[in-house]
Design an enzyme around this catalytic site. Structure first.
Site, PDB file in Angstrom:
ATOM      1  N   ARG A   6      33.444  23.557  55.447  1.00 10.65           N
ATOM      2  CA  ARG A   6      34.614  24.340  55.028  1.00 10.65           C
ATOM      3  C   ARG A   6      35.756  24.073  56.012  1.00 10.65           C
ATOM      4  NH1 ARG A   6      31.547  24.506  51.481  1.00 10.65           N
ATOM      5  NH2 ARG A   6      30.764  26.288  50.288  1.00 10.65           N
ATOM      6  N   LYS A  39      38.778  32.008  38.800  1.00  9.69           N
ATOM      7  CA  LYS A  39      40.065  31.647  39.426  1.00  9.69           C
ATOM      8  C   LYS A  39      40.657  30.416  38.725  1.00  9.69           C
ATOM      9  CE  LYS A  39      41.938  33.154  42.533  1.00  9.69           C
ATOM     10  NZ  LYS A  39      42.894  34.284  42.719  1.00  9.69           N
ATOM     11  N   ASN A  99      40.268  31.345  54.636  1.00 13.28           N
ATOM     12  CA  ASN A  99      41.060  32.005  55.677  1.00 13.28           C
ATOM     13  C   ASN A  99      40.158  32.746  56.660  1.00 13.28           C
ATOM     14  OD1 ASN A  99      43.901  33.282  53.726  1.00 13.28           O
ATOM     15  ND2 ASN A  99      43.105  31.232  53.947  1.00 13.28           N
ATOM     16  N   TYR A 141      32.989  33.077  40.438  1.00 13.12           N
ATOM     17  CA  TYR A 141      34.271  33.404  41.107  1.00 13.12           C
ATOM     18  C   TYR A 141      35.255  32.252  40.930  1.00 13.12           C
ATOM     19  CZ  TYR A 141      37.669  33.299  44.942  1.00 13.12           C
ATOM     20  OH  TYR A 141      38.821  33.180  45.668  1.00 13.12           O
ATOM     21  N   THR A 170      42.783  29.280  44.987  1.00 13.85           N
ATOM     22  CA  THR A 170      41.837  28.851  46.024  1.00 13.85           C
ATOM     23  C   THR A 170      41.403  27.393  45.842  1.00 13.85           C
ATOM     24  OG1 THR A 170      39.514  29.161  46.677  1.00 13.85           O
ATOM     25  CG2 THR A 170      40.093  29.963  44.534  1.00 13.85           C
ATOM     26  N   ASP A 171      41.002  26.759  46.936  1.00 16.07           N
ATOM     27  CA  ASP A 171      40.482  25.388  46.849  1.00 16.07           C
ATOM     28  C   ASP A 171      39.148  25.337  46.104  1.00 16.07           C
ATOM     29  OD1 ASP A 171      38.870  26.609  48.782  1.00 16.07           O
ATOM     30  OD2 ASP A 171      39.034  24.982  50.242  1.00 16.07           O
ATOM     31  N   GLU A 172      38.506  26.485  45.935  1.00 12.10           N
ATOM     32  CA  GLU A 172      37.188  26.486  45.282  1.00 12.10           C
ATOM     33  C   GLU A 172      37.268  26.058  43.825  1.00 12.10           C
ATOM     34  OE1 GLU A 172      34.373  29.457  46.291  1.00 12.10           O
ATOM     35  OE2 GLU A 172      35.405  30.010  48.127  1.00 12.10           O
ATOM     36  N   THR A 197      39.023  41.009  35.962  1.00  9.26           N
ATOM     37  CA  THR A 197      40.197  41.087  36.839  1.00  9.26           C
ATOM     38  C   THR A 197      40.888  39.734  36.997  1.00  9.26           C
ATOM     39  OG1 THR A 197      39.539  43.031  38.091  1.00  9.26           O
ATOM     40  CG2 THR A 197      40.892  41.421  39.259  1.00  9.26           C
ATOM     41  N   LEU A 227      22.294  32.490  58.118  1.00  8.42           N
ATOM     42  CA  LEU A 227      22.955  31.214  57.832  1.00  8.42           C
ATOM     43  C   LEU A 227      22.258  30.606  56.611  1.00  8.42           C
ATOM     44  CD1 LEU A 227      25.137  29.330  59.085  1.00  8.42           C
ATOM     45  CD2 LEU A 227      23.292  28.196  60.323  1.00  8.42           C
ATOM     46  N   ILE A 232      45.502  45.872  37.454  1.00  3.16           N
ATOM     47  CA  ILE A 232      46.348  44.829  36.858  1.00  3.16           C
ATOM     48  C   ILE A 232      46.004  44.599  35.387  1.00  3.16           C
ATOM     49  CG2 ILE A 232      46.917  43.605  39.009  1.00  3.16           C
ATOM     50  CD1 ILE A 232      44.751  41.506  38.153  1.00  3.16           C
ATOM     51  N   SER A 236      36.827  38.709  44.829  1.00  2.56           N
ATOM     52  CA  SER A 236      36.951  37.520  45.679  1.00  2.56           C
ATOM     53  C   SER A 236      35.658  37.033  46.327  1.00  2.56           C
ATOM     54  CB  SER A 236      37.973  37.809  46.792  1.00  2.56           C
ATOM     55  OG  SER A 236      37.447  38.759  47.705  1.00  2.56           O
ATOM     56  N   THR A 282      39.401  48.720  44.759  1.00  2.00           N
ATOM     57  CA  THR A 282      37.967  48.463  44.606  1.00  2.00           C
ATOM     58  C   THR A 282      37.324  48.634  45.981  1.00  2.00           C
ATOM     59  OG1 THR A 282      38.131  46.126  45.167  1.00  2.00           O
ATOM     60  CG2 THR A 282      38.511  46.722  42.851  1.00  2.00           C
ATOM     61  N   LEU A 307      31.887  35.527  55.674  1.00  2.00           N
ATOM     62  CA  LEU A 307      31.078  34.897  56.731  1.00  2.00           C
ATOM     63  C   LEU A 307      31.535  35.229  58.158  1.00  2.00           C
ATOM     64  CD1 LEU A 307      28.880  32.999  57.688  1.00  2.00           C
ATOM     65  CD2 LEU A 307      30.356  31.071  57.166  1.00  2.00           C
TER      66      LEU A 307
HETATM   67  P1  NAD Z   1      40.027  40.896  48.897  1.00  2.00           P
HETATM   68  O1  NAD Z   1      38.766  41.036  48.136  1.00  2.00           O
HETATM   69  O2  NAD Z   1      40.031  41.202  50.359  1.00  2.00           O
HETATM   70  O3  NAD Z   1      41.177  41.768  48.227  1.00  2.00           O
HETATM   71  C1  NAD Z   1      41.345  41.857  46.834  1.00  2.00           C
HETATM   72  C2  NAD Z   1      42.227  43.058  46.553  1.00  2.00           C
HETATM   73  O4  NAD Z   1      42.464  43.109  45.135  1.00  2.00           O
HETATM   74  C3  NAD Z   1      41.583  44.399  46.941  1.00  2.00           C
HETATM   75  O5  NAD Z   1      42.525  45.209  47.620  1.00  2.00           O
HETATM   76  C4  NAD Z   1      41.192  45.017  45.599  1.00  2.00           C
HETATM   77  O6  NAD Z   1      41.191  46.435  45.604  1.00  2.00           O
HETATM   78  C5  NAD Z   1      42.280  44.450  44.691  1.00  2.00           C
HETATM   79  N1  NAD Z   1      41.875  44.427  43.282  1.00  2.00           N
HETATM   80  C6  NAD Z   1      40.696  43.971  42.765  1.00  2.00           C
HETATM   81  N2  NAD Z   1      40.681  44.123  41.431  1.00  2.00           N
HETATM   82  C7  NAD Z   1      41.882  44.672  41.078  1.00  2.00           C
HETATM   83  C8  NAD Z   1      42.477  45.038  39.846  1.00  2.00           C
HETATM   84  N3  NAD Z   1      41.824  44.901  38.685  1.00  2.00           N
HETATM   85  N4  NAD Z   1      43.727  45.556  39.854  1.00  2.00           N
HETATM   86  C9  NAD Z   1      44.409  45.712  41.025  1.00  2.00           C
HETATM   87  N5  NAD Z   1      43.886  45.394  42.233  1.00  2.00           N
HETATM   88  C10 NAD Z   1      42.640  44.867  42.258  1.00  2.00           C
HETATM   89  O7  NAD Z   1      40.476  39.380  48.647  1.00  2.00           O
HETATM   90  P2  NAD Z   1      41.318  38.419  49.607  1.00  2.00           P
HETATM   91  O8  NAD Z   1      40.392  37.661  50.466  1.00  2.00           O
HETATM   92  O9  NAD Z   1      42.423  39.210  50.209  1.00  2.00           O
HETATM   93  O10 NAD Z   1      41.903  37.399  48.530  1.00  2.00           O
HETATM   94  C11 NAD Z   1      43.144  37.694  47.883  1.00  2.00           C
HETATM   95  C12 NAD Z   1      43.507  36.521  46.984  1.00  2.00           C
HETATM   96  O11 NAD Z   1      43.613  35.330  47.768  1.00  2.00           O
HETATM   97  C13 NAD Z   1      42.455  36.242  45.905  1.00  2.00           C
HETATM   98  O12 NAD Z   1      43.113  35.949  44.704  1.00  2.00           O
HETATM   99  C14 NAD Z   1      41.710  35.017  46.432  1.00  2.00           C
HETATM  100  O13 NAD Z   1      41.229  34.224  45.379  1.00  2.00           O
HETATM  101  C15 NAD Z   1      42.815  34.311  47.210  1.00  2.00           C
HETATM  102  N6  NAD Z   1      42.326  33.475  48.318  1.00  2.00           N
HETATM  103  C16 NAD Z   1      41.644  34.031  49.358  1.00  2.00           C
HETATM  104  C17 NAD Z   1      41.190  33.217  50.393  1.00  2.00           C
HETATM  105  C18 NAD Z   1      40.404  33.791  51.551  1.00  2.00           C
HETATM  106  O14 NAD Z   1      39.895  33.019  52.376  1.00  2.00           O
HETATM  107  N7  NAD Z   1      40.275  35.106  51.674  1.00  2.00           N
HETATM  108  C19 NAD Z   1      41.438  31.835  50.378  1.00  2.00           C
HETATM  109  C20 NAD Z   1      42.153  31.304  49.297  1.00  2.00           C
HETATM  110  C21 NAD Z   1      42.606  32.127  48.278  1.00  2.00           C
END
Ligand code: NAD
Length: 332
Positions: free
Chosen positions: A216, A156, A182, A152, A128-130, A103, A208, A65, A88, A41, A192
């Site tokens: 957070r 989740k 993260n 979102y 996620t904690d959300e 997704t 902001l 997926i 995300s 994406t 952010l």
């Molecule tokens: P991101 O948006 O950077 O990456 C998501 C990835 O998933 C992308 O590479 C996208 O191409 C791929 N994707 C989306 N839809 C898809 C589909 N249908 N099939 C296959 N691939 C698909 O997100 P992120 O920040 O790397 O987060 C990854 C995971 O970690 C998420 O599940 C998110 O909820 C969780 N998470 C993230 C954070 C954070 O702070 N970034 C914190 C807690 C949990």
């Protein structure tokens, strides 16, 4: 012959690519081969995997997926599934939730159904904690009722419940992690911290939300990855593990750190109308993963943030093409 094969969904995104680079990097275990399944994406970026693309134990599959046939084949070929793929970005889910439901909910269900046919040794669902929603005081433990605010977070939360149902109904070894926000290098510049950094480095005004007093807990990406590996290797089936312990602060305090690290002043910040349904405070009790798996956050926030800013200074070629795609907004 590698002993362990891992299917990593969403491995071209921020967290997933960090996981893959860590597993296949110099400090990785050395006995693992990795297949990334990613739809690519707007958030997927092959540059995030450049370091490992020629690695003998790395394979990339572009795909969704939600594709039953493809997920069935890939899940059957691997020992473990570590599931990151998701839509995300909260602000995008407020503009339109369809892709999030598709997704995050249907995609997770498709993967789990594939796993029922050929059960992997573990299925780690990265959440996620959300999902807990806003909490005024105290800290959320893993048994806190889910109360997601944004589409979102609701998608989740739904995926967490479906994953747990597959454990209870089909006996799948599903393990869930719920992590705080993260930060680190290779994060897409709509979120952010990289939005502030890339804007400030370009001499732009950065937004902001509201009064900036939303709280957070910021955890370095290395600590999240470490927690996911602990859960995959030593966690218990059907269990949820909160992952926290970064640095809790208001968005104003975070902005202060970022302005200082980028050499900018408050005149670079403009207050924006608050996000709809904006959660005031997230706070996790992560004593379970500490107690059971020996997890400890290791990265100091000030050092980690300085390194992150430095990385964005030195890697304009990575983020400049992405800024145009990061047009929706700027929140974790
Ligand atoms: P991101 O948006 O950077 O990456 C998501 C990835 O998933 C992308 O590479 C996208 O191409 C791929 N994707 C989306 N839809 C898809 C589909 N249908 N099939 C296959 N691939 C698909 O997100 P992120 O920040 O790397 O987060 C990854 C995971 O970690 C998420 O599940 C998110 O909820 C969780 N998470 C993230 C954070 C954070 O702070 N970034 C914190 C807690 C949990």
């Amino acid at each position: 012959m590698k002993t362990t094969t891992i299917l990593v969904t969403g491995g071209a995104g921020f967290v997933g690519s960090h996981y893959v680079r860590t597993l296949l990097g110099p400090t990785g275990p050395g006995d693992i081969s990795v297949t990334v399944l990613d739809k690519m994406t707007y958030a997927g970026n092959l540059a995030n995997l450049a370091e490992v693309q020629r690695h003998a134990d790395f394979q990339f599959v572009r795909g969704d997926i939600c594709n039953t046939e493809l997920t069935r084949k890939l899940v059957a070929e691997h020992d473990h599934v570590v599931h990151f793929a998701a839509e995300s970005h909260v602000d995008r889910s407020i503009v339109g939730a369809d892709a999030f439901v598709r997704t995050n909910v249907l995609g997770t269900d498709t993967l789990l159904a594939a796993a029922v046919d050929n059960p992997p040794r573990t299925f780690v669902h990265v959440s996620t904690d959300e999902v807990y929603g806003s909490i005024d005081s105290g800290f959320c433990t893993e048994d806190q009722a889910l109360s997601p605010s944004s589409p979102y977070a609701a998608a989740k939360a739904s995926s967490d419940l479906i994953a747990l149902a597959y454990h209870r109904t089909h006996g799948l070894d599903v393990r869930i992690t719920r992590c705080t926000n993260n930060y680190g290098h290779h994060q897409f510049p709509e979120k952010l911290i990289p939005l502030f950094i890339t804007g400030l480095l370009d001499g732009e005004k950065v937004p902001l939300y509201g009064d900036g007093l939303h709280i957070r807990d910021w955890l370095h990406i290395d600590d999240h990855i470490n927690a996911i590996e602990l859960v995959r290797r030593a966690g218990r089936p059907g269990e949820i593990y909160n992952v926290g312990g970064g640095t809790a602060m208001t968005n104003r305090e975070l902005a202060e750190h970022l302005l200082s690290a980028c050499g900018s002043g408050w005149d670079s910040v403009e207050y924006a109308v608050d996000r709809k349904g904006h959660d005031r405070r997230y706070a996790l009790d992560y004593s379970k993963i500490k107690r059971e798996l020996g997890y400890r956050p290791r990265r100091d926030f000030a050092t980690g943030l300085t390194e992150t800013v430095q990385w964005y200074r030195e890697n304009r070629a990575w983020w400049e093409p992405l800024k145009a795609r990061a047009s929706v907004g700027a929140r974790p």
